[in-house]
Design a protein around this motif. Structure first.
Motif, PDB file in Angstrom:
ATOM      1  N   LYS A   3       0.877  -1.174   0.000  1.00 51.82           N
ATOM      2  CA  LYS A   3       0.000   0.000   0.000  1.00 51.82           C
ATOM      3  C   LYS A   3       0.913   1.222   0.000  1.00 51.82           C
ATOM      4  N   ILE A   4       0.882   1.961  -1.100  1.00 54.90           N
ATOM      5  CA  ILE A   4       1.881   3.001  -1.356  1.00 54.90           C
ATOM      6  C   ILE A   4       1.379   4.403  -1.023  1.00 54.90           C
ATOM      7  N   GLY A   5       2.227   5.161  -0.338  1.00 54.18           N
ATOM      8  CA  GLY A   5       2.006   6.587  -0.132  1.00 54.18           C
ATOM      9  C   GLY A   5       3.102   7.359  -0.854  1.00 54.18           C
ATOM     10  N   LEU A   6       2.712   8.313  -1.675  1.00 49.90           N
ATOM     11  CA  LEU A   6       3.699   9.175  -2.342  1.00 49.90           C
ATOM     12  C   LEU A   6       4.024  10.349  -1.432  1.00 49.90           C
ATOM     13  N   LEU A   7       5.301  10.695  -1.332  1.00 51.03           N
ATOM     14  CA  LEU A   7       5.739  11.840  -0.539  1.00 51.03           C
ATOM     15  C   LEU A   7       6.523  12.796  -1.433  1.00 51.03           C
ATOM     16  N   PRO A 253       1.736  25.898  11.171  1.00 51.43           N
ATOM     17  CA  PRO A 253       2.742  24.839  11.197  1.00 51.43           C
ATOM     18  C   PRO A 253       2.389  23.652  10.309  1.00 51.43           C
ATOM     19  N   VAL A 254       3.432  23.017   9.786  1.00 52.55           N
ATOM     20  CA  VAL A 254       3.290  21.806   8.971  1.00 52.55           C
ATOM     21  C   VAL A 254       3.308  20.597   9.912  1.00 52.55           C
ATOM     22  N   LEU A 255       2.215  19.863   9.943  1.00 53.36           N
ATOM     23  CA  LEU A 255       2.095  18.697  10.830  1.00 53.36           C
ATOM     24  C   LEU A 255       2.570  17.438  10.090  1.00 53.36           C
ATOM     25  N   TRP A 256       3.865  17.388   9.811  1.00 58.40           N
ATOM     26  CA  TRP A 256       4.373  16.287   8.990  1.00 58.40           C
ATOM     27  C   TRP A 256       4.349  14.949   9.720  1.00 58.40           C
ATOM     28  N   GLU A 257       4.814  14.947  10.965  1.00 57.06           N
ATOM     29  CA  GLU A 257       4.790  13.693  11.738  1.00 57.06           C
ATOM     30  C   GLU A 257       3.362  13.143  11.823  1.00 57.06           C
ATOM     31  N   ASP A 258       2.407  14.022  12.108  1.00 60.82           N
ATOM     32  CA  ASP A 258       1.003  13.607  12.207  1.00 60.82           C
ATOM     33  C   ASP A 258       0.476  13.093  10.863  1.00 60.82           C
ATOM     34  N   SER A 259       0.931  13.724   9.776  1.00 57.28           N
ATOM     35  CA  SER A 259       0.498  13.313   8.427  1.00 57.28           C
ATOM     36  C   SER A 259       0.973  11.899   8.117  1.00 57.28           C
ATOM     37  N   VAL A 260       2.228  11.612   8.456  1.00 59.77           N
ATOM     38  CA  VAL A 260       2.774  10.264   8.225  1.00 59.77           C
ATOM     39  C   VAL A 260       2.056   9.255   9.118  1.00 59.77           C
ATOM     40  N   GLN A 261       1.796   9.634  10.376  1.00 65.16           N
ATOM     41  CA  GLN A 261       1.058   8.743  11.287  1.00 65.16           C
ATOM     42  C   GLN A 261      -0.338   8.431  10.752  1.00 65.16           C
ATOM     43  N   ARG A 262      -0.962   9.421  10.126  1.00 63.43           N
ATOM     44  CA  ARG A 262      -2.293   9.234   9.522  1.00 63.43           C
ATOM     45  C   ARG A 262      -2.230   8.131   8.458  1.00 63.43           C
ATOM     46  N   MET A 263      -1.219   8.203   7.602  1.00 60.58           N
ATOM     47  CA  MET A 263      -1.072   7.217   6.526  1.00 60.58           C
ATOM     48  C   MET A 263      -0.715   5.834   7.073  1.00 60.58           C
ATOM     49  N   LEU A 264       0.180   5.806   8.053  1.00 57.01           N
ATOM     50  CA  LEU A 264       0.549   4.526   8.674  1.00 57.01           C
ATOM     51  C   LEU A 264      -0.668   3.858   9.314  1.00 57.01           C
ATOM     52  N   ALA A 265      -1.478   4.664  10.002  1.00 56.66           N
ATOM     53  CA  ALA A 265      -2.677   4.132  10.668  1.00 56.66           C
ATOM     54  C   ALA A 265      -3.648   3.530   9.664  1.00 56.66           C
ATOM     55  N   ASP A 266      -3.618   4.016   8.431  1.00 53.37           N
ATOM     56  CA  ASP A 266      -4.523   3.510   7.404  1.00 53.37           C
ATOM     57  C   ASP A 266      -3.867   2.445   6.515  1.00 53.37           C
ATOM     58  N   GLY A 267      -2.757   1.894   7.003  1.00 50.81           N
ATOM     59  CA  GLY A 267      -2.191   0.718   6.344  1.00 50.81           C
ATOM     60  C   GLY A 267      -1.136   0.971   5.281  1.00 50.81           C
ATOM     61  N   VAL A 268      -0.723   2.246   5.113  1.00 52.31           N
ATOM     62  CA  VAL A 268       0.366   2.494   4.148  1.00 52.31           C
ATOM     63  C   VAL A 268       1.641   1.854   4.709  1.00 52.31           C
ATOM     64  N   ASP A 269       2.272   0.993   3.916  1.00 55.14           N
ATOM     65  CA  ASP A 269       3.490   0.319   4.381  1.00 55.14           C
ATOM     66  C   ASP A 269       4.714   0.643   3.532  1.00 55.14           C
ATOM     67  N   THR A 270       4.491   1.312   2.399  1.00 56.58           N
ATOM     68  CA  THR A 270       5.579   1.654   1.493  1.00 56.58           C
ATOM     69  C   THR A 270       5.460   3.127   1.101  1.00 56.58           C
ATOM     70  N   PHE A 271       6.488   3.888   1.415  1.00 51.11           N
ATOM     71  CA  PHE A 271       6.508   5.313   1.062  1.00 51.11           C
ATOM     72  C   PHE A 271       7.520   5.534  -0.049  1.00 51.11           C
ATOM     73  N   ILE A 272       7.104   6.247  -1.082  1.00 53.57           N
ATOM     74  CA  ILE A 272       8.041   6.601  -2.159  1.00 53.57           C
ATOM     75  C   ILE A 272       8.208   8.119  -2.151  1.00 53.57           C
ATOM     76  N   GLU A 273       9.435   8.556  -1.855  1.00 52.04           N
ATOM     77  CA  GLU A 273       9.758   9.985  -1.897  1.00 52.04           C
ATOM     78  C   GLU A 273      10.057  10.337  -3.350  1.00 52.04           C
TER      79      GLU A 273
END
Length: 313
Positions: A3-7, A253-273
């Protein structure tokens, strides 16, 4: 199946030569850089490929340059059949995320972030505002330090990047005072950032107002995939929300840590920068070291990522 999240990276990821090997190898990347050049009326591609560095690092140039390189990388990746479940971008990168999601037209985005860069650069007179990264304190401790230094002027958290790394922004004297207090509280280090202003602080509100005028003229579409917004760390699925969130983002402020946690909580397991640099992968690893982090910024990293994705199925 991954499950991919683009960053998508923000300002600071740029380097001279970015995108050049991809543009040589892929006609689609070449065409995108040509489209960016036409949209701006000057050869942005040359600035990306050959510099000079001092021109590339000007905020009004950096922002369209990083966006154009990021989207060139994404378009190539997309042609290889990569299908993300969600997308997000750090600060400027949120615009790249919206282009990847189909919310925002590429040429429109290039022009918009060029203006955004100009507005951000001119919002606070040179030397009067700055930013610094505080390492080794919790978010609560950084917030307390900012409150304690408020007598010296405006200073507040600007980027919650990952555990133990929070960027503060504000008036130069207040940021300096907050940095000293942070070290006294036990921060491992405070690193002044080479930036042209106190981004993501309330001092940038005038830039947000000017940006709102530009955004009012832009036509948006509903995103094809969920985009995580910087200021809420929640998904945006409706074009009507996008403009307001992008205006707020300049001075909040940019809530980057929270944004990544949001994606992780929804099952994203692969991040592509996607785009220049690897800073976002570093943040993700500090948020959850089990997350798989890949990167596409040039020919070599593209090949490595495609090979990895083939391996995970």
């Amino acid at each position: 199946m991954a499950k991919i999240g683009l960053l998508f990276p923000g300002q600071g990821a740029q380097y001279v030569g970015m995108g050049q090997d991809l543009a040589r190898r892929y006609p689609k990347a070449r065409a995108l850089f040509a489209e960016a050049d036409a949209a701006l009326g000057f050869p942005l591609s040359e600035l990306c490929f050959t510099g000079p560095e001092e021109e590339l690092t000007l905020t009004a140039n950096t922002q369209p340059a990083v966006l154009a390189t990021s989207i060139a990388c994404w378009e190539i990746l997309k042609d290889y059949g990569v299908k993300p479940a969600v997308t997000a971008g750090l600060s400027l990168g949120e615009y790249s995320a919206h282009v990847s999601a189909g919310t925002l037209d590429f040429a429109e985005a290039v022009r918009l972030v060029r203006k955004r860069g100009e507005f951000m650069e001119s919002a606070v007179p040179s030397g009067q505002g700055t930013m610094a990264a505080v390492l080794g304190l919790s978010r609560e401790e950084v917030e307390e330090v900012c409150r304690a230094a408020a007598g010296m002027g405006v200073v507040e958290p600007a980027n919650y990047n990952c555990p133990g790394q929070i960027v503060i922004a504000g008036e130069t004297a207040a940021v300096t005072a907050a940095a000293e207090l942070a070290l006294a509280r036990g921060a491992k280090k405070v690193i002044p950032l080479k930036v042209s202003g106190p981004f993501h602080s309330r001092l940038l509100a005038p830039a947000g107002e000017r940006l709102a005028g530009e955004l009012a003229r832009v036509s948006l579409s509903d995103p094809d995939l969920p985009v995580v917004a910087n200021v809420t760390a929640q998904y945006v699925r409706d074009k009507e929300e996008v403009k307001d969130l992008l205006v707020k983002q300049v001075s909040h402020p940019v809530l980057w840590e929270d944004s990544v946690q949001r994606m992780l909580a929804d099952g994203v397991d692969t991040f592509i920068e996607v785009g220049p640099g690897r800073a976002l992968s570093g943040f993700v690893k500090k948020i959850d070291r089990r997350a798989r982090c890949l990167q596409v910024g040039d020919l070599s990293s593209l090949q490595n990522t495609l090979a990895e994705l083939e391996g995970v199925g």
